[in-house]
Design a protein around this motif. Structure first.
Motif: not given
Length: 429
Positions: A98, A104, A124, A218
């Motif tokens: 991250a 998260l 996130i 991500i």
């Protein structure tokens, strides 16, 4: 009447015993005593005979004889290799982390999942960054509005200078009025430049926050298998110091074997040489490759210097996993379907022990069909700790002596015990 009497002991008849008559055929008193004594010694003699026979049997069983151990010459595959212990690792792996702080919000993968490049694996919470972006956009709009005002002031200052120059030419105003107009124009230009700089700075801040907003999603940086997930969904991540790892992705299509080779054997390794390894769970299956790297920096454990030798193997079936233990072999030489004998059967011929290894002469002891032992000169090829290749001097099926064994131990522990158990002591009467 005649009186019959039985004389006992050693008494002799006297004249007074003239009336005593001896019965014909009667045993004399002395003989009966001797025969009784002989029957007393008979059991002792039998016992002594049995003990002597038992001692002779035990002695015969424990007599040491020497026998030779032979093995036939056979055809087999042989190889000479440097052995080592190694572990498996993926040929390539990466930690997906991250780059922004926050909670998260979602984690879309688990350990063992296969992912493709640029696949979404986690999210996130973007609320904080979105707020920053709105503030940046408002500040940028404010600065742009100020810039419009300053530019308008700049145009006015430029027009004022032209008027002041014309008035000075006609001597309507003083020179100082023109000088003030020039100064005001320079100030207006500086204000415009300052605002333009602030706008560029604010635009960069906005761009950075927008990038951070993108980091809240991500994506997988490479295709592979999820090898580790050190965080949990809902966990708060702090990326101000270091980038916390979300998942570890490994390419398991090809595995790297990292073997620890002792300093005594590392000089025997050459880049490109054939290598293979076996697993504890599959000792009969070989995974082959070629040595691609010998790391120059050793690992020292308990004063033992170990160098790492690496080679790669394909993992098509997916049987190989990270951190598996492997028994590694680096092949120096190998031959298939050749005559081999045990290493213990070969000995250096007298007079050639001081020669170089490739010039030494060897011999073996061979037992023929009649049991006679003879010595033969042989030419050897590949050697290892177990077997030796025979190039000439022997043929398949010959019996070679690999050692000697004394059967005294076997007689004492085996045959002797059986004879003692099966044998009965002589019965005493």
């Amino acid at each position: 009447m005649t009186k019959i009497a039985k004389v006992t002991g050693h008494e002799k008849p006297t004249l007074e015993d003239s009336n005593v008559t001896f019965i014909p055929g009667a045993v004399p008193p002395g003989r009966k005593k001797k025969r009784s004594r002989l029957w007393m010694w008979l059991p002792v003699a039998i016992l002594a005979t049995g003990a002597g026979y038992y001692a002779w049997t035990s002695y015969s069983a424990s007599t040491s004889t020497t026998a030779v151990i032979t093995q036939p010459v056979v055809r087999a595959d042989i190889e000479n290799a440097v052995t080592a212990v190694g572990t498996l690792d993926s040929i390539k792996s990466v930690d997906a982390g991250a780059q922004v702080s926050g909670q998260l919000k979602a984690l879309h993968v688990e350990i063992g999942d296969k992912v493709t490049q640029n696949e979404l694996i986690g999210e996130i919470d973007p609320a904080t960054i979105q707020n920053r972006i709105e503030i940046d956009q408002a500040e940028l709009a404010n600065l742009q509005a100020q810039l419009v005002s300053k530019k308008a002031q700049l145009v006015l200052k430029q027009a004022n200078i032209e008027r002041q120059r014309n008035l000075v030419a006609t001597r309507s105003v003083s020179q100082s009025t023109l000088d003030q107009a020039v100064a005001d124009l320079a100030t207006a230009e500086a204000d415009v430049n300052a605002l333009e700089a602030q706008i560029r700075k604010q635009q960069a801040t906005l761009d950075g926050d927008q990038v951070d907003l993108g980091y809240t999603k991500i994506y997988a940086p490479m295709a592979g298998t999820i090898a580790a997930v050190p965080v949990k969904e809902g966990q708060t991540l702090n990326a101000s110091q270091t980038a916390p790892t979300i998942v570890t992705i490994a390419d398991l299509s090809t595995m790297t074997v990292k073997a620890q080779v002792s300093e005594a054997d590392v000089s025997k390794l050459k880049l490109g040489m054939d290598a293979y390894f076996t697993l504890l769970g599959q000792p009969g299956k070989r995974y082959t490759g070629k040595l691609r790297q010998i790391q120059p920096t050793p690992d020292i454990e308990n004063n033992v210097v170990l160098y790492y030798a690496l080679f790669d193997v394909p993992n098509i079936d997916g049987d190989l996993m990270i951190s598996m233990s492997a028994q590694v072999f680096f092949l120096q030489s190998a031959a298939k379907d050749v005559l081999v004998v045990p290493s213990s059967a070969i000995r250096v011929k007298k007079g050639s022990s001081a020669a170089a290894d490739d010039k030494r002469q060897f011999e073996v002891s061979v037992v023929d069909a009649s049991g006679k032992t003879s010595t033969r000169d042989v030419e050897v090829g590949i050697r290892n700790r177990v077997n030796v290749e025979i190039k000439s001097g022997l043929k398949e099926g010959d019996l070679v002596v690999v050692g000697q064994a004394s059967d005294s131990t076997n007689a004492a522990n085996g045959s002797g015990n059986r004879s003692q158990r099966g044998q009965r002591m002589p019965r005493m009467f």
